[in-house]
Design a protein around this motif. Structure first.
Motif, mmCIF file in Angstrom:
data_model
loop_
_atom_site.group_PDB
_atom_site.id
_atom_site.type_symbol
_atom_site.label_atom_id
_atom_site.label_comp_id
_atom_site.label_asym_id
_atom_site.label_seq_id
_atom_site.Cartn_x
_atom_site.Cartn_y
_atom_site.Cartn_z
ATOM 1 N N THR A 116 0.834 -1.201 0.000
ATOM 2 C CA THR A 116 0.000 0.000 0.000
ATOM 3 C C THR A 116 0.867 1.248 0.000
ATOM 4 O O THR A 116 0.579 2.215 -0.686
ATOM 5 C CB THR A 116 -0.936 0.000 1.228
ATOM 6 O OG1 THR A 116 -1.734 -1.181 1.193
ATOM 7 C CG2 THR A 116 -1.841 1.205 1.236
ATOM 8 N N ARG A 117 1.969 1.194 0.756
ATOM 9 C CA ARG A 117 2.868 2.350 0.852
ATOM 10 C C ARG A 117 3.826 2.452 -0.331
ATOM 11 O O ARG A 117 4.206 3.551 -0.733
ATOM 12 C CB ARG A 117 3.663 2.275 2.156
ATOM 13 C CG ARG A 117 2.816 2.503 3.394
ATOM 14 C CD ARG A 117 3.632 2.471 4.673
ATOM 15 N NE ARG A 117 4.071 1.133 5.040
ATOM 16 C CZ ARG A 117 3.334 0.244 5.713
ATOM 17 N NH1 ARG A 117 2.120 0.561 6.088
ATOM 18 N NH2 ARG A 117 3.816 -0.938 5.997
ATOM 19 N N GLU A 118 4.259 1.316 -0.898
ATOM 20 C CA GLU A 118 5.306 1.304 -1.924
ATOM 21 C C GLU A 118 4.809 1.008 -3.340
ATOM 22 O O GLU A 118 5.492 1.311 -4.308
ATOM 23 C CB GLU A 118 6.388 0.275 -1.566
ATOM 24 C CG GLU A 118 7.052 0.527 -0.226
ATOM 25 C CD GLU A 118 7.837 1.817 -0.189
ATOM 26 O OE1 GLU A 118 8.353 2.245 -1.239
ATOM 27 O OE2 GLU A 118 7.928 2.411 0.900
ATOM 28 N N GLY A 119 3.662 0.365 -3.466
ATOM 29 C CA GLY A 119 3.143 -0.029 -4.770
ATOM 30 C C GLY A 119 3.174 -1.543 -4.930
ATOM 31 O O GLY A 119 3.825 -2.251 -4.162
ATOM 32 N N VAL A 120 2.455 -2.025 -5.927
ATOM 33 C CA VAL A 120 2.309 -3.466 -6.169
ATOM 34 C C VAL A 120 2.989 -3.825 -7.483
ATOM 35 O O VAL A 120 2.772 -3.168 -8.501
ATOM 36 C CB VAL A 120 0.817 -3.864 -6.250
ATOM 37 C CG1 VAL A 120 0.657 -5.329 -6.608
ATOM 38 C CG2 VAL A 120 0.100 -3.538 -4.944
ATOM 39 N N ILE A 121 3.805 -4.875 -7.431
ATOM 40 C CA ILE A 121 4.388 -5.448 -8.648
ATOM 41 C C ILE A 121 4.133 -6.949 -8.582
ATOM 42 O O ILE A 121 4.590 -7.624 -7.663
ATOM 43 C CB ILE A 121 5.900 -5.179 -8.760
ATOM 44 C CG1 ILE A 121 6.187 -3.682 -8.782
ATOM 45 C CG2 ILE A 121 6.462 -5.861 -10.024
ATOM 46 C CD1 ILE A 121 7.661 -3.326 -8.676
ATOM 47 N N ARG A 122 3.379 -7.446 -9.553
ATOM 48 C CA ARG A 122 3.128 -8.890 -9.671
ATOM 49 C C ARG A 122 3.757 -9.368 -10.971
ATOM 50 O O ARG A 122 3.763 -8.650 -11.972
ATOM 51 C CB ARG A 122 1.633 -9.192 -9.696
ATOM 52 C CG ARG A 122 0.935 -8.915 -8.380
ATOM 53 C CD ARG A 122 -0.541 -9.347 -8.404
ATOM 54 N NE ARG A 122 -0.647 -10.777 -8.600
ATOM 55 C CZ ARG A 122 -1.164 -11.372 -9.691
ATOM 56 N NH1 ARG A 122 -1.618 -10.656 -10.697
ATOM 57 N NH2 ARG A 122 -1.223 -12.689 -9.788
ATOM 58 N N ALA A 123 4.276 -10.590 -10.938
ATOM 59 C CA ALA A 123 4.921 -11.159 -12.126
ATOM 60 C C ALA A 123 4.750 -12.672 -12.122
ATOM 61 O O ALA A 123 4.476 -13.274 -11.079
ATOM 62 C CB ALA A 123 6.408 -10.797 -12.140
#
Length: 195
Positions: free
Chosen positions: A85-92
């Motif tokens: 929530t604070r840093e962002g989401v990266i899915r792979a």
């Protein structure tokens, strides 16, 4: 009990109309809390957290409650989601090289403890490859064996260096000088405006 207070506080943050894929809502959480079914309430709140952009406070309350209940993986997951929530989401989608092609002979632990280096396209001023670090969480599994593939979530050490990534980009995992796997980016979301 403090666990109940934390779960109640998190429940109050869930907007009306948010429901799981099986139509569970915050009202259902309150029913479980009324019957002292704290583990069920915690699980439902974690599931509800995936259906909206929950503020860090939501995940912080769940992390504390999970810790008090002694659920280490659940606590780690709530901590991870708060950080996203604070840093962002990266899915792979990560494809690990088979054992024998790289140094790894054991599964990659799935709960965010591994902090490998990644080639995400960043270069030095001289044009040399520059590796970046991100913690790795294997979705839907406790770990990921060599030669296997699975969706993963990445939590960068320096999030700003990862902002250029887009779905479809290919990135490479390194634990040594030899590439340990490749990943195709599935989703990239900036930090929450609520953070």
């Amino acid at each position: 009990m403090d666990v109940v207070r934390m779960l109640e506080a998190a429940s109050l943050l869930v907007p009306a109309g948010v429901a799981t894929s099986t139509d569970i809502t915050a009202c259902d959480v309150w029913d479980h809390l009324a019957h002292d079914e704290w583990e069920v309430a915690l699980g439902l709140l974690q599931e509800l957290g995936g259906g909206w952009t929950a503020p860090p406070g939501f995940w912080d309350e769940l992390e504390l409650a999970a810790g008090m209940l002694g659920f280490a993986r659940s606590r780690a997951w709530c901590s991870w989601r708060g950080a996203e929530t604070r840093e962002g989401v990266i899915r792979a989608e990560l494809f690990l090289r088979p054992a024998g092609e790289t140094f790894r002979r054991t599964p990659v632990p799935g709960a965010g403890v591994l902090r490998p280096m990644w080639d995400i396209g960043n270069r030095t001023d001289g044009g040399a490859r520059e590796l970046d670090i991100a913690r790795l969480w294997v979705e839907c599994a406790g770990d990921l064996a060599p030669g296997a593939q699975a969706p993963v979530r990445l939590l960068p050490l320096t999030a700003a260096r990862w902002r250029h990534l887009r779905p479809g980009d290919r990135i490479t995992l390194y634990e040594t000088a030899v590439a340990g796997g490749t990943a195709t980016v599935l989703e990239v979301h900036p930090p929450s405006a609520l953070a």
